[in-house]
Design an enzyme around this catalytic site. Structure first.
Site, PDB file in Angstrom:
ATOM      1  N   GLU A 166      13.576  71.536  57.442  1.00  0.00           N
ATOM      2  CA  GLU A 166      14.329  71.143  56.153  1.00  0.00           C
ATOM      3  C   GLU A 166      13.796  71.166  54.717  1.00  0.00           C
ATOM      4  O   GLU A 166      13.803  70.085  54.045  1.00  0.00           O
ATOM      5  CB  GLU A 166      14.895  69.850  56.292  1.00  0.00           C
ATOM      6  CG  GLU A 166      15.943  69.607  57.899  1.00  0.00           C
ATOM      7  CD  GLU A 166      16.296  68.374  57.920  1.00  0.00           C
ATOM      8  OE1 GLU A 166      16.099  67.163  57.371  1.00  0.00           O
ATOM      9  OE2 GLU A 166      17.198  68.431  59.180  1.00  0.00           O
ATOM     10  N   GLU A 273      20.153  72.770  67.249  1.00  0.00           N
ATOM     11  CA  GLU A 273      20.809  71.371  67.352  1.00  0.00           C
ATOM     12  C   GLU A 273      22.110  71.337  67.291  1.00  0.00           C
ATOM     13  O   GLU A 273      22.951  70.723  66.706  1.00  0.00           O
ATOM     14  CB  GLU A 273      20.236  70.507  66.108  1.00  0.00           C
ATOM     15  CG  GLU A 273      18.651  70.540  66.104  1.00  0.00           C
ATOM     16  CD  GLU A 273      17.963  69.696  64.940  1.00  0.00           C
ATOM     17  OE1 GLU A 273      18.684  68.688  64.497  1.00  0.00           O
ATOM     18  OE2 GLU A 273      16.955  69.997  64.545  1.00  0.00           O
TER      19      GLU A 273
HETATM   20  C1  GLA Z   1      17.707  66.534  62.013  1.00  0.00           C
HETATM   21  C2  GLA Z   1      16.269  66.878  62.721  1.00  0.00           C
HETATM   22  C3  GLA Z   1      16.374  66.209  64.248  1.00  0.00           C
HETATM   23  C4  GLA Z   1      17.118  64.881  64.110  1.00  0.00           C
HETATM   24  C5  GLA Z   1      18.260  65.017  63.670  1.00  0.00           C
HETATM   25  C6  GLA Z   1      19.145  63.728  63.962  1.00  0.00           C
HETATM   26  O1  GLA Z   1      18.434  67.649  62.430  1.00  0.00           O
HETATM   27  O2  GLA Z   1      15.907  67.948  62.738  1.00  0.00           O
HETATM   28  O3  GLA Z   1      15.036  66.210  64.563  1.00  0.00           O
HETATM   29  O4  GLA Z   1      16.378  63.984  63.618  1.00  0.00           O
HETATM   30  O5  GLA Z   1      18.199  65.270  62.363  1.00  0.00           O
HETATM   31  O6  GLA Z   1      19.059  63.452  65.177  1.00  0.00           O
END
Ligand code: GLA
Length: 382
Positions: A166, A273
């Protein structure tokens, strides 16, 4: 007596025939693949993020699902700096060690998440003993020490690292994190270099959310190009894929464009994710920036008693369309990882609003596969 022996002989013979026919036909039948890891084994790894309870063996029901269904794992929280390196001179590898041992025992592609991220980072990272902000050289030294220690410990075991998480804003500009404030965009290159030095065989990824946004996509492609031009290893891009049901139509085409753009830049794509929130989202511009949290209100939590059929169908179809897309691009996509295993454990129940009932994953609150799983497992490449 003779009659009885004949009868017995006939019975044993018939029963024996029956047994051998059954055995033969079982041999001839092709085994039906019915798990994610079997069905998609020639397409991509399929994984899940594990929480502490799962890793420490306190949740055998979800672990049974993970062992049966998946061939890759990501640690939801326990390799993040705040957990693994809580104080400058103290690491805590207890959960991470168990996580890696679990992956090795189950022959899984083990992912490390994450080395450099502006959140879940201990306070000491940017300040000296007097509490003053550290300068460039000291931050580089700390990053190097942190990355080297963590990556070396799992050298040869963790197959791929989310090196930087990020780093970008929604408009593609660099996020004004402390890393950026002190080191400028150099911190990205340095992080990849340090990780590569610590384990030259590990794959290295840049991971971020809302990767379907065109400006973010362009900025990521630029990062890939710059790293490659400098001879720095980068293997893949992690598209976090925290999707929202109501947004589907407005983003779907752009998900595909981003997959194509990253592939075109010469790296693999990881869907890192994946979850689909069915709940109203208070601020659609927030992406997955977990620093923001909205106030609870009942209208934001409409499905506490179960999911209405029409919403369930729309969520199912979103998953079906996504997996069709992933299979279409399976030459490019290396891995699809769900952010959690069952609905009740998902972070989406507590973000961006605490205490809601969401249905973002493919295994329900009773640890059962949702009916859509069977539809997904039938998807094949055209
Ligand atoms: C982001 C992070 C993850 C996690 C999510 C929320 O996507 O990359 O590690 O913290 O937020 O669970």
């Amino acid at each position: 007596m003779k009659k009885l022996s004949i009868l017995l002989f006939v019975f044993v013979f018939v029963a024996g025939c029956g047994y051998s026919t059954k055995k033969q036909s079982a041999k001839q039948e092709k085994p039906v693949a019915n798990t994610f890891k079997e069905v998609f084994k020639d397409d991509f790894y399929v994984g899940a993020a594990l929480n502490k309870y799962q890793i420490m063996g306190a949740d055998s029901q979800s672990i049974a699902i993970v062992e049966k269904q998946f061939n890759s794992i990501t640690p939801e929280n326990y390799m993040k700096a705040s957990n693994i390196h809580p104080e400058k001179d103290r690491y805590d590898f207890r959960v991470a060690d168990k996580y890696v041992a679990f992956g090795l025992a189950n022959n899984m592609k083990i992912i490390g998440h994450t080395l450099v991220w502006h959140i879940q980072l201990p306070e000491w990272f940017f300040v000296d003993d007097e509490g003053n902000q550290i300068g460039r050289d000291e931050l580089i030294a700390r990053m190097k020490e942190h990355i080297t220690t963590v990556v070396s410990r799992y050298k040869g075991k963790v197959k791929g690292w989310d090196v930087v998480n990020e780093a970008l804003n929604e408009d593609g500009s660099y996020r004004e994190s402390k890393f950026y404030e002190i080191l400028g965009k150099d911190y990205i290159r340095l992080a990849f270099q340090f990780a590569h030095e610590a384990d030259p065989d590990a794959e290295l990824y840049y991971n971020d959310y809302t990767m379907y946004k065109p400006k973010k996509r362009d900025a990521v492609v630029q990062i890939i190009k710059e790293l490659k031009a400098e001879g720095v290893r980068i293997d893949g891009i992690g598209m976090q894929a925290h999707y929202i049901l109501s947004e589907k139509d407005s983003i779907f085409g752009n998900i595909e464009k981003s997959i194509m753009a990253f592939a075109g830049a010469g790296v693999k794509v990881m869907v890192t994710e994946l979850d689909i929130s069915v709940l109203p989202f208070p601020d659609e511009n927030q992406g997955a920036d977990i620093s923001g949290n909205a106030e609870y209100n009942k209208l934001l939590n409409p499905y506490t008693e179960g999911l209405p059929e029409d919403v369930r169908l729309r969520a199912d179809n979103y998953y079906i369309d996504l997996f069709n897309l992933f299979v279409k691009y399976s030459d490019t996509i290396d891995r699809v990882t769900f952010w959690g295993v069952t609905d009740n454990q998902s972070w989406k129940n507590n973000w961006p609003v605490k205490g809601r009932t969401d249905y973002p994953l493919l295994f329900d609150r009773n640890y059962q596969a949702k009916p859509v799983v069977n539809r997904i497992l039938k998807i094949v490449k055209d």
